[in-house]
Design an enzyme around this catalytic site. Sequence first.
Site, PDB file in Angstrom:
ATOM      1  CB  SER A  91     -25.054  48.683 -20.445  1.00 18.28           C
ATOM      2  OG  SER A  91     -24.691  49.403 -21.594  1.00 18.28           O
ATOM      3  CG  ASN A  92     -28.000  49.203 -24.890  1.00 19.92           C
ATOM      4  OD1 ASN A  92     -27.234  49.287 -25.831  1.00 19.92           O
ATOM      5  ND2 ASN A  92     -28.452  50.280 -24.245  1.00 19.92           N
ATOM      6  N   PRO A  93     -26.327  45.976 -25.667  1.00 24.90           N
ATOM      7  CG  PRO A  93     -26.948  43.909 -26.512  1.00 24.90           C
ATOM      8  CD  PRO A  93     -27.514  45.154 -25.954  1.00 24.90           C
ATOM      9  CB  ALA A 125     -28.920  51.726 -27.523  1.00 24.92           C
TER      10      ALA A 125
END
Length: 398
Positions: A211-213, A278
């Site tokens: 995933s990403n932040p 995102a």
Amino acid sequence: MLSGKRIILGVTGGIAAYKAVQLLRDFQKAGAEVRVIMTPDATRFVGSDTFAALSRNDVPIHIFPENHSGSSETWVKHIQWAEWADLMLIAPCTANTLAKIVHGFSDNMLTAAVLAARCPVYICPTMDGEMYHAPSTKRNLQLAEDMNFRIIPPESGYLASGLNDTGRLPDADTIFSHLFPNQSSLPLANKKVLITTGPTREFIDPVRFISNPSSGKMGIAMAKAAKALGADVILLHGPITEKIPHDVTALPFESADDLFALVQKHGPNCDVAIMAAAVADYKPQEKALSKIKKGDAEKTLFFTRTPDSLQWLGENKKAKQILIGFAMETDNLEEHAREKIGRKKLDWVVGNTLNAQDSGFQHDTNRVLLLSSKDEKFSFEGLKTEVAKKVLETIFQA
Ligand code: CTP
């Protein structure tokens, strides 16, 4: 346009109380029947006779007025009026009245009527910037949202204290657009706006994912800004902890594939798409059905591409549809953002960089470069809510 609508306008003791007089006139001009309830402190700013004359009705303030004759009429008024109203609007709403409302106080006619209300109650928090940013106010606003009160956010600008900050009462048009989104002359009235926000999760096994932040803050700010311009918003959101506005249709997704299915379903009918999510460009080739156990050897994972929802919208673009993409870059922001306009057939792209301390993932602030397919170029910085507003006001010339 508001013919037959019954509105209770609650006025509390802030300097913006004088603006409520014009608000009352605007409601009446649009055909609504308006009754006004003031808090005792509101009468320090505007006389109750002003509202009484304009609304052609009593303006109750206290549950037990001084010359209370013991008649039942006065003291059940909060119940009768609350039943009468189609909606209640508290504008301006001070920090004090907000605090009372979310804690169930009923010590004057307005707070008692709110407690008795069965109709939607809209609140315009209006106060000095420091008071608006105070942890207790933030918490009370959160409580108000959780209790289904509808918050019309204050605007930034020159405040009575002389400071430039957030806390101003929005103008009547903006308030109208929150109350009656489909009936206003705002640029996005009657427009369906699809917004994506937050991260995706691509699971490797049942306990691990890529995933990403992304926090979803920018997309939520876009949703609020689109609502303020009168839009009907569908918000597709990844796994986020940010509070989702009550007045949008919110649909959750987890993976890029889930997002793509939702975009294929809802995208073709939208007038505007704002793609702030995102999204992972790759997913593991296989998802293990059981937890992968560790061993001593090195491990290699193979990835395949995920569907690109924005690319798909670009390729299937309907006439007059407006596509707004985002570009999160670490270098050559303008070049990469511009390249996405061409590749994804966008009308606009909002570029932001991870290289500034006060922009990008997780922050409440952002610095963006807004580019159009017609070579227009703007830059904005500030709170994400403010940046989102400026971006949409620029695109839709509000
Ligand atoms: N996007 C999307 N679906 C994807 C990937 C991206 O809808 N699978 C959207 C994003 O929400 C954003 C825009 O496309 O609005 C650009 O995303 P970004 O990841 O910056 O660009 P990519 O096209 O993936 O290119 P690269 O990662 O090489 O920069």
